[in-house]
Design an enzyme around this catalytic site. Structure first.
Site, PDB file in Angstrom:
ATOM      1  CG  HIS A 137      -4.283   5.635   0.330  1.00 43.18           C
ATOM      2  ND1 HIS A 137      -4.315   6.496   1.308  1.00 43.18           N
ATOM      3  CD2 HIS A 137      -4.213   4.457   0.715  1.00 43.18           C
ATOM      4  CE1 HIS A 137      -4.367   5.829   2.586  1.00 43.18           C
ATOM      5  NE2 HIS A 137      -4.134   4.506   2.050  1.00 43.18           N
ATOM      6  CD  GLU A 156      -2.711   1.016   2.455  1.00 43.01           C
ATOM      7  OE1 GLU A 156      -2.448   0.523   3.470  1.00 43.01           O
ATOM      8  OE2 GLU A 156      -4.034   1.358   2.013  1.00 43.01           O
ATOM      9  N   GLY A 168      -5.403   3.294  10.092  1.00 38.55           N
ATOM     10  CA  GLY A 168      -5.641   1.733   9.928  1.00 38.55           C
ATOM     11  C   GLY A 168      -6.542   1.636  11.038  1.00 38.55           C
ATOM     12  CG  HIS A 189     -11.960   2.987   8.735  1.00 36.31           C
ATOM     13  ND1 HIS A 189     -11.569   2.483  10.016  1.00 36.31           N
ATOM     14  CD2 HIS A 189     -10.823   3.301   8.227  1.00 36.31           C
ATOM     15  CE1 HIS A 189     -10.248   2.607  10.286  1.00 36.31           C
ATOM     16  NE2 HIS A 189      -9.760   3.183   8.981  1.00 36.31           N
ATOM     17  CG  HIS A 244       0.251   5.775   3.285  1.00 36.39           C
ATOM     18  ND1 HIS A 244       0.638   4.696   2.721  1.00 36.39           N
ATOM     19  CD2 HIS A 244      -0.902   5.260   3.530  1.00 36.39           C
ATOM     20  CE1 HIS A 244       0.220   3.766   2.986  1.00 36.39           C
ATOM     21  NE2 HIS A 244      -1.075   4.080   3.473  1.00 36.39           N
ATOM     22  CG  ASP A 248      -6.251  -0.208   6.599  1.00 37.25           C
ATOM     23  OD1 ASP A 248      -5.085  -0.661   6.204  1.00 37.25           O
ATOM     24  OD2 ASP A 248      -6.679   1.026   6.405  1.00 37.25           O
ATOM     25  CG  ASP A 252     -13.354   0.444  11.713  1.00 33.24           C
ATOM     26  OD1 ASP A 252     -14.256   0.878  11.317  1.00 33.24           O
ATOM     27  OD2 ASP A 252     -12.559   0.809  12.088  1.00 33.24           O
ATOM     28  N   GLY A 253     -17.206   0.108  12.357  1.00 28.88           N
ATOM     29  CA  GLY A 253     -18.175   1.409  12.945  1.00 28.88           C
ATOM     30  C   GLY A 253     -17.398   2.478  13.266  1.00 28.88           C
TER      31      GLY A 253
HETATM   32 ZN   LIG Z   1      -3.906  -0.269   4.697  1.00 27.92          ZN
END
Ligand SMILES: [Zn+2]
Length: 403
Positions: free
Chosen positions: A211, A145, A326, A267, A157, A290, A264-265
């Protein structure tokens, strides 16, 4: 990051598989709701012989009563950066194995290790280390990634290490992975993006759009060139606009594309997840974690590549700027959310966590469904969808202590 030891050749630690094998005694798991590719068999049975699922039970088989449970295939995570306090981008071999094991304890029996943006030499070195673990069967391959992503959508990043996707450099990375590169996430609208997508497709590596700051039209062009995955759809890309539909509309509408979702609630709003599920259909969604180091570990300060991350209440954010960095998700939680909060059927959730990623990785002949001849990778859940057992290749990783 500079002092990451090159731990190639380190022996596999005993922690990889601390649980007893089934001792080669064939097992019959009997009485569960068994989720098969053709549907759920109530009060069904599943035979495990050696490392595989078998069609019929031999006479000496041990029968284990798993009534009132669900038996589903082991989860497959195609986008995962670490767990158990360990990072796949910077950890030693032992640490990477600990991260893998942490996710196995949560039902992930097949995992593609993801790196974050680093400089090219560093990533090539990581590719060497991770490809050895892939050769040993510990991971299914490597997902790079970055660094070929958009500075406008960089997320967690390092901006100074980002670069345009030069096909020669993409080639260097996949060569360093010695056949174990499974996926590269890139911003295909950048100079060299489309040629890089073609190169990846030619080498059998998944080109994933992510991204990215691409327009709708630029995204369509990348899909035409061979891109087949949307990296965490919705996150780190332009939103859906009525005059500028952007990448989301292009990725959802094309049947060749599988969309990753982080359930995940944090993102995604549940309605966005529903929108993606309804639009793409159950066969084109892959739930991912992630995950970063804190998954299965706890709150605190962590490093994601060279960037500092604070994890509070299970949500990981960059210390500087506060971007989501993440998740701390594990796939057992993603599954439970899907069926208890998102209203998905168990079968659709199994498709998104098992069958679809298996097909995408070209591994559906061995994993992703409960069928005779395939690896005995399975998850046992109670009637509340809480994880009670995990088997990988015929050995209990989490022993349900039944029968
Ligand atoms: Zn990632």
């Amino acid at each position: 990051m500079a002092n990451v030891p090159g731990a190639r050749g380190t022996a596999r630690p005993a922690t990889t598989n601390p649980h007893p094998a089934t001792g080669n005694v064939p097992l019959v798991l009997s009485g569960a709701n068994v989720v098969m590719p053709t549907g759920t068999v109530e009060g069904g049975r599943l035979v495990v012989e050696g490392t595989r699922i078998a069609g019929t039970a031999p006479e000496n088989a041990q029968v284990i009563d798993v009534k009132a449970h669900w038996l589903i295939p082991g989860f497959i995570d195609i986008h995962n950066h670490g767990g158990g306090g360990a990072s796949f981008t910077s950890g030693t071999v032992d640490e990477v194995l600990k991260g893998i094991h942490t996710h196995r304890l949560h039902g992930t029996t097949t995992l593609v290790a993801s790196t974050v943006t680093g400089d090219m030499d560093f990533l090539a070195q990581r590719a060497g280390l991770l490809s050895e673990l892939a050769e040993q069967g510990e991971i299914a391959g490597i997902h790079f990634e970055g660094p070929f992503i958009s500075p406008c959508r960089k997320g967690a990043h390092s901006e100074e290490l980002l670069r345009d996707p030069d096909p020669a450099e993409v080639r260097k990375l996949i060569d360093a992975a010695r056949g174990k590169a499974k996926m590269v996430t890139l911003a295909t609208e950048l100079p060299g993006g489309i040629d890089s997508v073609r190169l990846l497709a030619e080498h059998g590596v998944i080109a994933a759009i992510g991204h990215t700051d691409a327009t709708y039209e630029q995204t369509v062009e990348a899909i035409e060139a061979g891109a087949t995955v949307a990296t965490h759809l919705f996150n780190a890309m332009p939103t859906l606009g009525h005059r500028a539909p952007g990448p989301i509309a292009a990725l959802l509408e094309d049947e060749r594309v599988t969309v990753e979702l982080i359930n995940d609630g944090t993102h995604l709003h549940p309605a966005s997840l529903q929108l993606a599920f309804h639009h793409a259909g159950a066969d084109r969604v892959a739930f991912i974690t992630d995950a970063m180091d804190a998954a299965g570990f706890g709150d605190g300060r962590y490093m994601l590549g060279p960037l500092e991350v604070e994890v509070a209440d299970g949500v990981a954010r960059l210390v500087e700027g506060g971007s989501i960095a993440g998740s701390t998700l594990t796939l057992d939680r993603a599954f439970k959310r899907a069926v208890t909060l998102d209203g998905l059927s168990v079968e659709d959730a199994v498709a998104a966590l098992c069958a679809n990623p298996a097909r995408l990785l070209g591994m559906d002949d061995t994993v992703g469904s409960l069928e005779p001849g395939k690896d005995a990778d399975l998850v046992l859940l109670d009637s509340d969808f809480d994880l009670k057992g995990v088997m990988r290749r015929g050995e209990w990783v989490v022993d349900p202590q039944l029968g």
